[in-house]
Each structure stands twice: as C-alpha cells, then as structure tokens.
Design a protein around this motif. Sequence first.
Motif, PDB file in Angstrom:
ATOM      1  N   SER A 150      30.403   8.191   2.765  1.00  0.00           N
ATOM      2  CA  SER A 150      30.998   8.695   4.025  1.00  0.00           C
ATOM      3  C   SER A 150      30.250   8.213   5.319  1.00  0.00           C
ATOM      4  O   SER A 150      31.144   7.435   6.159  1.00  0.00           O
ATOM      5  CB  SER A 150      31.391  10.182   4.018  1.00  0.00           C
ATOM      6  N   ARG A 151      29.009   8.372   5.383  1.00  0.00           N
ATOM      7  CA  ARG A 151      28.438   8.075   6.584  1.00  0.00           C
ATOM      8  C   ARG A 151      28.182   6.382   6.636  1.00  0.00           C
ATOM      9  O   ARG A 151      28.418   6.089   7.963  1.00  0.00           O
ATOM     10  CB  ARG A 151      26.840   8.549   6.442  1.00  0.00           C
ATOM     11  N   MET A 152      28.234   5.652   5.682  1.00  0.00           N
ATOM     12  CA  MET A 152      28.171   4.279   5.569  1.00  0.00           C
ATOM     13  C   MET A 152      29.609   3.707   6.197  1.00  0.00           C
ATOM     14  O   MET A 152      29.545   2.661   6.715  1.00  0.00           O
ATOM     15  CB  MET A 152      27.673   3.658   4.315  1.00  0.00           C
ATOM     16  N   SER A 153      30.543   4.228   5.507  1.00  0.00           N
ATOM     17  CA  SER A 153      31.884   3.545   5.786  1.00  0.00           C
ATOM     18  C   SER A 153      32.810   4.270   6.896  1.00  0.00           C
ATOM     19  O   SER A 153      33.690   3.399   7.364  1.00  0.00           O
ATOM     20  CB  SER A 153      32.722   3.649   4.339  1.00  0.00           C
ATOM     21  N   GLY A 154      32.277   5.263   7.306  1.00  0.00           N
ATOM     22  CA  GLY A 154      32.932   6.184   8.321  1.00  0.00           C
ATOM     23  C   GLY A 154      34.322   6.522   7.743  1.00  0.00           C
ATOM     24  O   GLY A 154      35.187   6.922   8.613  1.00  0.00           O
ATOM     25  N   VAL A 155      34.650   6.721   6.557  1.00  0.00           N
ATOM     26  CA  VAL A 155      35.607   7.297   5.946  1.00  0.00           C
ATOM     27  C   VAL A 155      35.132   8.821   5.505  1.00  0.00           C
ATOM     28  O   VAL A 155      34.259   9.246   5.173  1.00  0.00           O
ATOM     29  CB  VAL A 155      35.818   6.462   4.650  1.00  0.00           C
ATOM     30  N   SER A 156      36.125   9.566   5.821  1.00  0.00           N
ATOM     31  CA  SER A 156      35.851  10.945   5.510  1.00  0.00           C
ATOM     32  C   SER A 156      35.749  11.306   4.043  1.00  0.00           C
ATOM     33  O   SER A 156      36.291  10.610   3.150  1.00  0.00           O
ATOM     34  CB  SER A 156      36.790  12.088   6.184  1.00  0.00           C
ATOM     35  N   TRP A 157      34.974  12.359   3.487  1.00  0.00           N
ATOM     36  CA  TRP A 157      34.940  12.973   2.146  1.00  0.00           C
ATOM     37  C   TRP A 157      35.251  14.532   2.135  1.00  0.00           C
ATOM     38  O   TRP A 157      35.159  15.044   3.068  1.00  0.00           O
ATOM     39  CB  TRP A 157      33.571  12.584   1.641  1.00  0.00           C
ATOM     40  N   ASP A 158      35.483  14.774   0.907  1.00  0.00           N
ATOM     41  CA  ASP A 158      35.888  16.086   0.522  1.00  0.00           C
ATOM     42  C   ASP A 158      35.661  16.475  -0.675  1.00  0.00           C
ATOM     43  O   ASP A 158      35.927  15.963  -1.781  1.00  0.00           O
ATOM     44  CB  ASP A 158      37.377  16.544   0.787  1.00  0.00           C
ATOM     45  N   GLY A 159      34.603  17.296  -0.823  1.00  0.00           N
ATOM     46  CA  GLY A 159      33.934  17.849  -2.297  1.00  0.00           C
ATOM     47  C   GLY A 159      34.670  18.964  -2.593  1.00  0.00           C
ATOM     48  O   GLY A 159      34.264  19.541  -3.711  1.00  0.00           O
ATOM     49  N   LEU A 160      35.592  19.609  -2.139  1.00  0.00           N
ATOM     50  CA  LEU A 160      36.204  20.658  -2.797  1.00  0.00           C
ATOM     51  C   LEU A 160      37.817  20.545  -3.157  1.00  0.00           C
ATOM     52  O   LEU A 160      38.256  21.338  -3.733  1.00  0.00           O
ATOM     53  CB  LEU A 160      36.357  21.833  -1.673  1.00  0.00           C
ATOM     54  N   VAL A 161      38.312  19.176  -2.916  1.00  0.00           N
ATOM     55  CA  VAL A 161      39.662  19.267  -3.185  1.00  0.00           C
ATOM     56  C   VAL A 161      40.030  18.959  -4.412  1.00  0.00           C
ATOM     57  O   VAL A 161      40.898  19.454  -5.169  1.00  0.00           O
ATOM     58  CB  VAL A 161      40.471  17.887  -2.132  1.00  0.00           C
ATOM     59  N   LEU A 162      38.915  18.294  -5.273  1.00  0.00           N
ATOM     60  CA  LEU A 162      39.247  18.197  -6.648  1.00  0.00           C
ATOM     61  C   LEU A 162      38.305  19.096  -7.477  1.00  0.00           C
ATOM     62  O   LEU A 162      37.118  19.238  -6.936  1.00  0.00           O
ATOM     63  CB  LEU A 162      38.755  16.787  -7.126  1.00  0.00           C
ATOM     64  N   ARG A 163      38.839  19.728  -8.396  1.00  0.00           N
ATOM     65  CA  ARG A 163      38.096  20.852  -8.916  1.00  0.00           C
ATOM     66  C   ARG A 163      37.913  20.910 -10.268  1.00  0.00           C
ATOM     67  O   ARG A 163      38.862  20.209 -11.086  1.00  0.00           O
ATOM     68  CB  ARG A 163      38.701  22.302  -8.631  1.00  0.00           C
ATOM     69  N   ARG A 164      36.945  21.244 -11.012  1.00  0.00           N
ATOM     70  CA  ARG A 164      36.835  21.434 -12.365  1.00  0.00           C
ATOM     71  C   ARG A 164      37.646  22.586 -12.912  1.00  0.00           C
ATOM     72  O   ARG A 164      36.895  23.787 -12.524  1.00  0.00           O
ATOM     73  CB  ARG A 164      35.454  21.079 -12.879  1.00  0.00           C
ATOM     74  N   ALA A 165      38.578  22.497 -13.665  1.00  0.00           N
ATOM     75  CA  ALA A 165      39.291  23.724 -13.884  1.00  0.00           C
ATOM     76  C   ALA A 165      38.450  24.641 -14.921  1.00  0.00           C
ATOM     77  O   ALA A 165      38.631  25.700 -15.226  1.00  0.00           O
ATOM     78  CB  ALA A 165      40.589  23.397 -14.285  1.00  0.00           C
ATOM     79  N   ARG A 166      37.957  23.677 -15.783  1.00  0.00           N
ATOM     80  CA  ARG A 166      37.262  24.415 -16.971  1.00  0.00           C
ATOM     81  C   ARG A 166      36.195  23.523 -17.198  1.00  0.00           C
ATOM     82  O   ARG A 166      36.227  22.256 -17.193  1.00  0.00           O
ATOM     83  CB  ARG A 166      38.126  24.563 -18.232  1.00  0.00           C
ATOM     84  N   ASN A 167      34.998  24.056 -17.928  1.00  0.00           N
ATOM     85  CA  ASN A 167      33.543  23.325 -18.334  1.00  0.00           C
ATOM     86  C   ASN A 167      34.181  22.349 -19.499  1.00  0.00           C
ATOM     87  O   ASN A 167      34.904  22.751 -20.214  1.00  0.00           O
ATOM     88  CB  ASN A 167      32.564  24.303 -18.573  1.00  0.00           C
ATOM     89  N   THR A 168      33.399  21.177 -19.509  1.00  0.00           N
ATOM     90  CA  THR A 168      33.773  20.238 -20.485  1.00  0.00           C
ATOM     91  C   THR A 168      32.258  20.152 -21.336  1.00  0.00           C
ATOM     92  O   THR A 168      31.139  20.382 -20.528  1.00  0.00           O
ATOM     93  CB  THR A 168      34.472  18.993 -20.230  1.00  0.00           C
ATOM     94  N   ARG A 169      32.427  19.895 -22.621  1.00  0.00           N
ATOM     95  CA  ARG A 169      31.179  19.657 -23.408  1.00  0.00           C
ATOM     96  C   ARG A 169      30.648  18.323 -22.713  1.00  0.00           C
ATOM     97  O   ARG A 169      31.596  17.452 -22.132  1.00  0.00           O
ATOM     98  CB  ARG A 169      31.623  19.443 -24.936  1.00  0.00           C
ATOM     99  N   SER A 170      29.616  18.031 -23.025  1.00  0.00           N
ATOM    100  CA  SER A 170      28.705  16.720 -22.742  1.00  0.00           C
ATOM    101  C   SER A 170      29.654  15.441 -23.520  1.00  0.00           C
ATOM    102  O   SER A 170      29.899  15.839 -24.607  1.00  0.00           O
ATOM    103  CB  SER A 170      27.415  16.770 -23.220  1.00  0.00           C
ATOM    104  N   LEU A 171      30.075  14.687 -22.642  1.00  0.00           N
ATOM    105  CA  LEU A 171      30.688  13.419 -23.609  1.00  0.00           C
ATOM    106  C   LEU A 171      30.007  12.712 -24.290  1.00  0.00           C
ATOM    107  O   LEU A 171      30.432  11.778 -24.934  1.00  0.00           O
ATOM    108  CB  LEU A 171      31.535  12.844 -22.562  1.00  0.00           C
TER     109      LEU A 171
END
Length: 256
Positions: free
Chosen positions: A164-185
């Motif tokens: 975000s800092r490099m590109s000037g594009v904003s970021w959001d770390g809360l909009v996408l959520r993990r609804a449930r935990n997943t096993r290691s793939l």
Amino acid sequence: MVAKLLRTIVQGGIDAILPPRCGGCGDVTDTTHAVCADCWAGLRFITAPQCACCGYPFELDDSANIFDPSGNGANTLCAGCLQRKPAFDMARAALVYDDCSRDYLLRFKHADRGDLTPLLARWLFQAGHGIWDHTDLIVPVPLHRRRLLARRYNQSGLLAANLSRMSGVSWDGLVLRRARNTRSLGGLGPSSRKREVGGAFGVDAARAIKCNLAGARVVLVDDVLTTGATANACVRALKQSGAMHVSVITVARVVR
Ligand SMILES: [Zn+2]
Ligand SMILES: [Zn+2]
C-alpha cells in the motif's frame, strides 16, 4: 523530517548492534533487507513469457502446451487456464516455489523475521507491475484468529501494508474474514484443498461499504500460490460482495 532523522539514527544504532542478516541463509550481509550473493543466485524469479491469466512461466514448460488465440503472444494461456478458468482474473508471483524460496517464507512466517517484509514486498510490487495503476484496494488473505495469536502477526497483512505504501493504493485487513479455521493444506490434493477451504472465507458487510468494495478492482495478497484453492475461495467471497476484478499476487508459486 526530525522523525525521519531520528529513525535513521536509531536504525543506525540497531544495525551497529545487530548486523543485517541474509533473508535466506541468515549469514551477515552488508545491507539491510538484502540477500547474500549465494542465496540471490539460488532464487528463481518468474519472468515473461507467462500465462496471461495465472502467470505460469512458460520457460519451464514445453511450447506445445501454449495456446495463443491472438497469435501475438500477449494473451497466451496455459493448458490449465484453457481447461478451466480460475475464479481470479489474474495471478502473478515473484518467485518459483522451491527449496530456496520456501526457506525465505518459512523464516518470514515462523521465525519472527518480520524484518524481511520490505524485501518480500519489493518483490511482490515488481511481480505486480502494470497492475497497481488499475487497483482500488489491496486485501491480504486473512489468518484465523487462533492462528493469528499463535503467530502474532499476519504475514500477508504486513505485505499488504508495505505494498500500500509503495503503490499508493489503500489496503484493508478486515474486509475479508476467515469464517472458520481450516486444516493445514500441506499434503492435501487439489480436490481436498478445495473442499477444505470452500466457504471458509466471508466478507464483512459493514467493512465492505467502508472500503468501497462494490465495483472495486482488488489485489489479493498471499505468500504462496499452490493449487489456487485458497485464492479462489477468497476471490469468490470478494466477488460475491461486489468486487469487479480480482488479481492475486504472491511471493512464490508452485510450478508443476
Ligand atoms: Zn544467504
Ligand atoms: Zn494459466
């Protein structure tokens, strides 16, 4: 200005006490966030020609697999994308996922080497060249809260903030959520991976309004693209909530 000067002095002090170490092997190097010559030589950066959709590098492939409807090479698709179009519109990765790049990512994720963020973010930024000017929002692949506590930080979130800092594009770390935990793939095949992550991601409706997700061109950030199961599950959730175009940018990708 003063803050910047102070930071430089403080950073200088830290460097004097703790010499910068190579992000790969951990040996002392002469510059911060750098890679020693041996490790640099071992890294395989992905360059054109590559699949216009998923970024699969063709130099590692035989040309019989390449199909180009336009005939000029610009829209060349790999056999996989021709057979089944991924949920994402485009994917790009900086490195081929191999023993060497895996070492970086493991250090970054598990060995408290958050200081590698600027280096990895720079590689990501270059991998996404041409995309940033057409991007409205950067979104990291989320960690489940339990794993976040164990690991203390979401590495994809750190990368997103740097990008975000490099590109000037904003970021959001809360909009996408993990609804449930997943096993290691790890160790799961493509169909098991798909089943494991199906429905595992959701979009926070209030947050989506706040960051104008409807109609947005999004870049999704993750560490590795393996089968694309996680990326595609995230992309589907984002698109169901109105994202118009989603590109996936990862530090490394598996090449088979
Ligand atoms: Zn090294
Ligand atoms: Zn492809």
